[in-house]
Design a protein around this motif. Structure first.
Motif, PDB file in Angstrom:
ATOM      1  N   LEU A 305      17.758  61.106  10.606  1.00 53.15           N
ATOM      2  CA  LEU A 305      16.737  61.673  11.412  1.00 53.15           C
ATOM      3  C   LEU A 305      16.576  63.233  11.539  1.00 53.15           C
ATOM      4  CD1 LEU A 305      14.682  60.774  13.603  1.00 53.15           C
ATOM      5  CD2 LEU A 305      16.543  60.442  15.266  1.00 53.15           C
ATOM      6  N   ALA A 306      17.763  63.873  11.682  1.00 49.28           N
ATOM      7  CA  ALA A 306      17.960  65.355  11.926  1.00 49.28           C
ATOM      8  C   ALA A 306      16.836  66.126  11.001  1.00 49.28           C
ATOM      9  CB  ALA A 306      19.351  65.766  11.723  1.00 49.28           C
ATOM     10  N   PRO A 307      17.086  65.842   9.692  1.00 50.45           N
ATOM     11  CA  PRO A 307      15.907  66.413   8.757  1.00 50.45           C
ATOM     12  C   PRO A 307      14.561  66.105   9.251  1.00 50.45           C
ATOM     13  CG  PRO A 307      17.783  65.543   7.624  1.00 50.45           C
ATOM     14  CD  PRO A 307      17.803  64.931   8.877  1.00 50.45           C
ATOM     15  N   MET A 308      14.484  65.101   9.621  1.00 49.17           N
ATOM     16  CA  MET A 308      12.893  64.685  10.024  1.00 49.17           C
ATOM     17  C   MET A 308      12.548  65.496  11.121  1.00 49.17           C
ATOM     18  SD  MET A 308      11.427  61.037  11.095  1.00 49.17           S
ATOM     19  CE  MET A 308      12.295  60.141   9.724  1.00 49.17           C
ATOM     20  N   VAL A 309      13.326  65.547  12.066  1.00 47.41           N
ATOM     21  CA  VAL A 309      13.045  66.428  13.387  1.00 47.41           C
ATOM     22  C   VAL A 309      12.778  68.025  13.068  1.00 47.41           C
ATOM     23  CG1 VAL A 309      13.777  67.313  15.690  1.00 47.41           C
ATOM     24  CG2 VAL A 309      14.305  64.731  14.840  1.00 47.41           C
ATOM     25  N   MET A 310      13.787  68.406  12.026  1.00 49.44           N
ATOM     26  CA  MET A 310      13.580  69.791  11.609  1.00 49.44           C
ATOM     27  C   MET A 310      12.081  69.922  11.160  1.00 49.44           C
ATOM     28  SD  MET A 310      16.510  71.589  12.079  1.00 49.44           S
ATOM     29  CE  MET A 310      16.898  72.806  10.974  1.00 49.44           C
ATOM     30  N   HIS A 311      11.750  68.822  10.125  1.00 47.78           N
ATOM     31  CA  HIS A 311      10.378  69.143   9.521  1.00 47.78           C
ATOM     32  C   HIS A 311       9.452  69.096  10.667  1.00 47.78           C
ATOM     33  CE1 HIS A 311       7.153  67.181   7.469  1.00 47.78           C
ATOM     34  NE2 HIS A 311       6.902  68.215   6.741  1.00 47.78           N
ATOM     35  N   PHE A 312       9.526  68.247  11.490  1.00 46.94           N
ATOM     36  CA  PHE A 312       8.385  68.091  12.683  1.00 46.94           C
ATOM     37  C   PHE A 312       8.397  69.304  13.202  1.00 46.94           C
ATOM     38  CE2 PHE A 312       7.593  67.829  17.206  1.00 46.94           C
ATOM     39  CZ  PHE A 312       6.314  67.075  17.168  1.00 46.94           C
ATOM     40  N   LEU A 313       9.512  70.037  13.561  1.00 44.63           N
ATOM     41  CA  LEU A 313       9.228  71.340  14.514  1.00 44.63           C
ATOM     42  C   LEU A 313       8.662  72.477  13.374  1.00 44.63           C
ATOM     43  CD1 LEU A 313      12.610  71.679  16.033  1.00 44.63           C
ATOM     44  CD2 LEU A 313      10.483  70.868  17.118  1.00 44.63           C
ATOM     45  N   LEU A 314       8.960  72.074  12.193  1.00 46.50           N
ATOM     46  CA  LEU A 314       8.066  73.208  11.255  1.00 46.50           C
ATOM     47  C   LEU A 314       6.763  73.132  10.912  1.00 46.50           C
ATOM     48  CD1 LEU A 314       9.055  75.407   9.165  1.00 46.50           C
ATOM     49  CD2 LEU A 314       9.413  73.860   7.280  1.00 46.50           C
ATOM     50  N   VAL A 315       6.282  71.709  11.086  1.00 46.08           N
ATOM     51  CA  VAL A 315       4.856  71.656  10.798  1.00 46.08           C
ATOM     52  C   VAL A 315       3.971  71.244  11.878  1.00 46.08           C
ATOM     53  CG1 VAL A 315       5.678  70.707   8.364  1.00 46.08           C
ATOM     54  CG2 VAL A 315       5.111  69.163  10.227  1.00 46.08           C
ATOM     55  N   ILE A 316       4.532  71.020  13.224  1.00 41.95           N
ATOM     56  CA  ILE A 316       3.804  70.432  14.257  1.00 41.95           C
ATOM     57  C   ILE A 316       2.576  71.456  14.653  1.00 41.95           C
ATOM     58  CG2 ILE A 316       5.210  71.789  15.946  1.00 41.95           C
ATOM     59  CD1 ILE A 316       3.279  68.550  16.487  1.00 41.95           C
ATOM     60  N   ASP A 317       2.747  72.861  14.406  1.00 44.24           N
ATOM     61  CA  ASP A 317       1.421  73.636  14.668  1.00 44.24           C
ATOM     62  C   ASP A 317       0.437  73.589  13.553  1.00 44.24           C
ATOM     63  OD1 ASP A 317       2.492  74.455  16.902  1.00 44.24           O
ATOM     64  OD2 ASP A 317       3.642  76.131  16.136  1.00 44.24           O
ATOM     65  N   SER A 318       0.602  73.004  12.571  1.00 38.05           N
ATOM     66  CA  SER A 318      -0.285  73.032  11.350  1.00 38.05           C
ATOM     67  C   SER A 318      -0.942  71.716  11.095  1.00 38.05           C
ATOM     68  CB  SER A 318       0.288  73.499  10.182  1.00 38.05           C
ATOM     69  OG  SER A 318       1.500  72.684   9.875  1.00 38.05           O
ATOM     70  N   VAL A 319      -0.521  70.578  11.711  1.00 43.16           N
ATOM     71  CA  VAL A 319      -1.078  69.411  11.496  1.00 43.16           C
ATOM     72  C   VAL A 319      -1.758  68.929  12.772  1.00 43.16           C
ATOM     73  CG1 VAL A 319       0.864  68.549  10.225  1.00 43.16           C
ATOM     74  CG2 VAL A 319       0.777  68.093  12.613  1.00 43.16           C
ATOM     75  N   SER A 320      -2.766  68.046  12.559  1.00 42.22           N
ATOM     76  CA  SER A 320      -3.465  67.648  13.606  1.00 42.22           C
ATOM     77  C   SER A 320      -3.037  67.084  14.849  1.00 42.22           C
ATOM     78  CB  SER A 320      -4.951  66.549  13.389  1.00 42.22           C
ATOM     79  OG  SER A 320      -4.097  65.275  12.890  1.00 42.22           O
ATOM     80  N   ALA A 321      -3.681  66.894  16.118  1.00 46.10           N
ATOM     81  CA  ALA A 321      -2.896  66.422  17.391  1.00 46.10           C
ATOM     82  C   ALA A 321      -2.638  65.032  16.945  1.00 46.10           C
ATOM     83  CB  ALA A 321      -3.786  66.422  18.408  1.00 46.10           C
ATOM     84  N   ALA A 322      -3.671  64.197  16.384  1.00 42.45           N
ATOM     85  CA  ALA A 322      -3.158  63.036  16.084  1.00 42.45           C
ATOM     86  C   ALA A 322      -2.093  62.659  15.155  1.00 42.45           C
ATOM     87  CB  ALA A 322      -4.275  62.223  15.429  1.00 42.45           C
ATOM     88  N   ALA A 323      -1.890  63.405  14.074  1.00 40.83           N
ATOM     89  CA  ALA A 323      -0.935  63.278  13.127  1.00 40.83           C
ATOM     90  C   ALA A 323       0.442  63.622  14.000  1.00 40.83           C
ATOM     91  CB  ALA A 323      -1.101  64.264  11.707  1.00 40.83           C
ATOM     92  N   GLY A 324       0.170  64.812  14.746  1.00 45.10           N
ATOM     93  CA  GLY A 324       1.489  65.166  15.339  1.00 45.10           C
ATOM     94  C   GLY A 324       2.218  64.110  16.379  1.00 45.10           C
ATOM     95  N   ILE A 325       1.111  63.282  17.080  1.00 45.90           N
ATOM     96  CA  ILE A 325       1.530  62.443  18.034  1.00 45.90           C
ATOM     97  C   ILE A 325       2.053  61.294  17.118  1.00 45.90           C
ATOM     98  CG2 ILE A 325       0.866  60.581  19.793  1.00 45.90           C
ATOM     99  CD1 ILE A 325      -1.149  63.000  20.727  1.00 45.90           C
ATOM    100  N   ALA A 326       1.579  60.848  16.135  1.00 47.15           N
ATOM    101  CA  ALA A 326       1.889  59.712  15.259  1.00 47.15           C
ATOM    102  C   ALA A 326       3.300  60.246  14.646  1.00 47.15           C
ATOM    103  CB  ALA A 326       1.144  59.583  14.132  1.00 47.15           C
ATOM    104  N   TYR A 327       3.815  61.370  14.416  1.00 47.48           N
ATOM    105  CA  TYR A 327       5.005  61.989  14.075  1.00 47.48           C
ATOM    106  C   TYR A 327       6.253  61.764  15.164  1.00 47.48           C
ATOM    107  CZ  TYR A 327       7.901  64.215  10.371  1.00 47.48           C
ATOM    108  OH  TYR A 327       9.125  64.697   9.726  1.00 47.48           O
ATOM    109  N   ALA A 328       5.827  61.922  16.125  1.00 40.02           N
ATOM    110  CA  ALA A 328       6.478  61.964  17.321  1.00 40.02           C
ATOM    111  C   ALA A 328       6.861  60.468  17.597  1.00 40.02           C
ATOM    112  CB  ALA A 328       5.976  62.800  18.605  1.00 40.02           C
ATOM    113  N   LEU A 329       5.974  59.678  17.565  1.00 39.96           N
ATOM    114  CA  LEU A 329       6.319  58.224  17.784  1.00 39.96           C
ATOM    115  C   LEU A 329       7.181  57.797  16.980  1.00 39.96           C
ATOM    116  CD1 LEU A 329       2.628  57.181  18.541  1.00 39.96           C
ATOM    117  CD2 LEU A 329       4.620  57.199  20.247  1.00 39.96           C
ATOM    118  N   VAL A 330       6.940  58.178  15.394  1.00 44.37           N
ATOM    119  CA  VAL A 330       8.013  57.557  14.369  1.00 44.37           C
ATOM    120  C   VAL A 330       9.315  57.967  14.878  1.00 44.37           C
ATOM    121  CG1 VAL A 330       8.708  57.896  12.181  1.00 44.37           C
ATOM    122  CG2 VAL A 330       6.370  57.648  12.440  1.00 44.37           C
ATOM    123  N   ILE A 331       9.423  59.166  15.102  1.00 40.82           N
ATOM    124  CA  ILE A 331      10.788  59.851  15.692  1.00 40.82           C
ATOM    125  C   ILE A 331      11.298  59.305  16.883  1.00 40.82           C
ATOM    126  CG2 ILE A 331      12.137  61.917  16.649  1.00 40.82           C
ATOM    127  CD1 ILE A 331      10.273  63.498  14.635  1.00 40.82           C
TER     128      ILE A 331
END
Length: 411
Positions: A305-331
């Motif tokens: 999970l830790a690398p997934m979270v690092m990736h989330f923090l890296l890309v959150i400002d460059s993906v759409s709001a819907a994609a960001g929320i979907a990623y947050a729900l997966v985590i």
């Protein structure tokens, strides 16, 4: 670049070092299910904070632009020193409100829900604080502290507080009289009668001395950590929501609208209610008797999970709001599923098989069938296949024996 991307590896290394030292010097300082739960809280704080902290910072920027009485120069050393002291002063009152008013306690109680006290406890942060903490810092905007300076000194104040969450450092003499130290902050996390609502400072303990909330750690009384109403769960999502749920139910059951409003602004123990004495000798830590194999499985899932979270923090400002929320729900689903496994829930194995299988399928099939990347990550098939196989293989660590319902016991 999110500064937490740099801080997280430091946190992980220091936790490992502390855990190794604690095995010899303080064997009861760490519990794997509790420590992993604290890390899950930290993950949810960062993930959902990516959406909520913009509220507080956005309001600060608006206040700075329209309400400031002057503009302090960001290139002056004295402004940075002033801003750090000002922030720490505001933090004292925000923190104090977080203990004395239900609305703010609902967010802050997350940080106190661990019954252990170690560096992982420092990472047990709220995911809802962005909604409640911002009013306490508006005065800085009115005084003309630039938003960039505000953000940086806030990060400094937060990072300073990380190291004080340890039982391995004793009293530090004169430093205990000036700064927030491990000794001072251990008191703050205690359930003992003398510990309640004490030592609110972030960097300076001088605020507590000035406003009458300081108390020194007692050498003759063992501190019992946690909250008077135990969380009794390894579910980090429920840990964030349980007090909000209690307050909502209490306000809906109130006889009048005024009484419903008062619920949110009463102290946590109730209006006019004296705090009951706690016999700390009778306090037992939450413990489901999680089997070693399940603990190993949960640790493996965190490492995935830790690398997934690092990736989330890296890309959150460059993906759409819907994609960001979907990623947050997966985590979030990962943190919840692993929490249920640690609780030995009877349905946890089935849930985990579905969750891990869905993630593996998404890694393999989405780019091929739907033309979708993994939230901005365009990886070759061999890389995605390696991750998918690794995730599926981790299920072998979860024992096949039926998992039983969680119960509380001595720990």
């Amino acid at each position: 670049m999110n500064p937490m991307l740099y801080a997280i590896p430091v946190f992980m290394a220091s936790i490992v070092i502390e855990a190794l030292i604690a095995r010899r010097r303080a064997p009861g300082a760490y519990d794997i299910p509790d420590a992993l739960t604290s890390l899950h809280f930290g993950i949810l704080s960062q993930v959902w904070g990516a959406f909520t902290r913009v509220i507080g910072f956005g309001i600060y920027v608006l206040a700075f632009e329209h309400l400031r009485v002057t503009t302090l120069p960001a290139d002056s050393v004295w402004v940075w020193v002033f801003a750090l002291l000002f922030y720490d002063f505001c933090y004292y009152w925000a923190h104090r409100a977080g203990h004395e008013i239900n609305l703010f306690w609902a967010s802050h109680q997350v940080h106190h829900s661990s019954e252990y006290y170690n560096l992982t406890t420092a990472l047990r942060q709220t995911a809802t604080g962005g909604f409640t903490s911002w009013p306490f810092y508006i005065a800085m905007a009115v005084a003309g502290v630039p938003p960039m300076v505000f953000a940086v000194v806030g990060l400094i104040d937060l990072l300073y507080q990380y190291w004080v969450h340890t039982e391995l450092v004793g009293k530090l003499g004169w430093l205990d009289r000036v700064l927030v130290t491990p000794s001072n902050h251990r008191v703050h996390h205690g359930q003992n009668d003398y510990c309640i609502d004490r030592n609110y400072g972030g960097i300076l303990i001088l605020w507590d001395r000035l406003f009458g909330t300081f108390v020194e750690e007692r050498d003759d009384e063992r501190i019992v950590y946690g909250v008077r109403k135990p969380l009794a769960s390894y579910n980090a999502a429920w840990g964030n929501l349980n007090v909000w749920s209690d307050l909502l139910r209490a306000s809906l059951a109130a006889p009048t609208p005024l009484a419903a409003l008062r619920v949110w602004f009463d102290p946590p123990q109730g209006r006019g209610v004296a705090l009951a004495h706690l016999d700390t000798s009778k306090v037992r830590r939450y413990d489901t008797g999680t089997r070693p194999a399940v603990r190993r499985y949960a640790l493996a899932q965190y490492l995935l999970l830790a690398p997934m979270v690092m990736h989330f923090l890296l890309v959150i400002d460059s993906v759409s709001a819907a994609a960001g929320i979907a990623y947050a729900l997966v985590i979030t689903a990962t943190a919840v599923g692993v929490g249920w496994a640690l609780e030995e829930r009877p349905f946890a194995r089935r849930i985990e098989m579905l969750r891990v299988g869905a993630i593996a399928a998404a890694l393999l099939l989405l780019p091929e069938l739907a033309g979708m990347d993994w939230f901005g990550w365009e990886a070759p098939l061999w890389a995605r296949a390696t991750l998918a196989v690794t995730a599926l293989a981790s299920l072998a660590l979860l024992p096949a024996a039926p998992l039983r319902s969680a119960t509380a016991g001595a720990g």
